[in-house]
Design a protein around this motif. Structure first.
Motif, PDB file in Angstrom:
ATOM      1  N   TYR A  24     -75.958 -35.419  53.555  1.00  0.00           N
ATOM      2  CA  TYR A  24     -77.703 -36.666  52.976  1.00  0.00           C
ATOM      3  C   TYR A  24     -76.811 -37.559  53.916  1.00  0.00           C
ATOM      4  CZ  TYR A  24     -77.544 -34.244  48.809  1.00  0.00           C
ATOM      5  OH  TYR A  24     -77.925 -32.603  48.013  1.00  0.00           O
ATOM      6  N   LYS A  59     -81.446 -41.902  48.260  1.00  0.00           N
ATOM      7  CA  LYS A  59     -80.266 -40.437  47.956  1.00  0.00           C
ATOM      8  C   LYS A  59     -79.485 -40.244  47.912  1.00  0.00           C
ATOM      9  CE  LYS A  59     -85.064 -37.284  47.994  1.00  0.00           C
ATOM     10  NZ  LYS A  59     -85.377 -36.207  48.444  1.00  0.00           N
ATOM     11  N   ARG A  63     -76.389 -40.616  45.136  1.00  0.00           N
ATOM     12  CA  ARG A  63     -74.860 -39.965  45.603  1.00  0.00           C
ATOM     13  C   ARG A  63     -73.832 -40.387  45.733  1.00  0.00           C
ATOM     14  NH1 ARG A  63     -77.292 -35.098  44.421  1.00  0.00           N
ATOM     15  NH2 ARG A  63     -79.615 -35.031  44.837  1.00  0.00           N
TER      16      ARG A  63
END
Length: 152
Positions: A24, A59, A63
Motif C-alpha cells: 500500500y 487506502k 489501513r
C-alpha cells in the motif's frame, strides 16, 4: 534473536504486516510520483492521475499504513498544484451513453407556490421561579479549651 515464544510470534506477525504494508505504501508513493510528473509536464490526464494518487493515499491511510494527517497533507499539496493549473476538478467525467441519456430527459421544475404565513400567536412571558431564601449560617461549634493541648 528472541528466545521467548510470544516474542518469536510477534516477530513473525510484524514481518507479515511489514510486507503487506509495503504494497500500500509503495502504491501510494508511485501514484503520487506519477501525479507530480503529470502536473509538471501538463499532460491531459493530469486530473485522473491526481485522483488516482488521492485514492491510493486514502487506502493507505484507511489501513493504517500511513497516518491520516500525512495522507491529508500530501493530498492537499497535490490539489493545490492542480488548482494552480486551473484544471477543473469538480466536473464529473461522463460516459457518452450517459450524456445522451441526460440530454433526452427533460425535468420540469415547478415554481414553489406562495405559502400564506399563519398569524403568530402572542407568547406569554413565563413566570419567574420563586426565589428561595438562604438559610442563616450557624457559627461553627467551638471546642472547649480543656481539649486543647497546653502550650509549654
Amino acid at each position: 534473536m528472541a528466545n521467548i515464544k510470544s516474542q518469536i510470534k510477534r516477530n513473525r506477525q510484524n514481518q507479515k504486516r511489514r510486507l503487506r504494508n509495503r504494497q500500500y505504501r509503495g502504491a501510494a508513493r508511485t501514484a503520487v510520483i506519477e501525479a507530480r510528473s503529470t502536473l509538471d509536464s501538463g499532460a491531459p490526464n493530469t486530473r485522473e492521475a491526481v485522483l488516482a494518487a488521492i485514492s491510493s493515499l486514502d487506502k493507505a491511510a484507511q489501513r493504517g499504513v500511513i497516518h491520516r494527517n500525512n495522507a491529508s497533507r500530501r493530498k492537499g499539496r497535490l490539489m493545490r498544484r492542480l488548482f494552480a493549473l486551473n484544471v477543473p476538478v469538480g466536473a464529473a467525467v461522463e460516459k457518452p451513453a450517459r450524456a445522451e441519456k441526460a440530454a433526452k430527459v427533460e425535468v420540469a421544475v415547478e415554481e414553489p407556490k406562495a405559502v400564506k404565513a399563519a398569524p403568530k400567536k402572542a407568547v406569554e412571558p413565563k413566570k419567574a421561579a420563586p426565589v428561595k431564601k438562604a438559610a442563616a449560617k450557624k457559627p461553627a461549634a467551638k471546642t472547649p479549651a480543656a481539649k486543647k493541648a497546653p502550650k509549654k
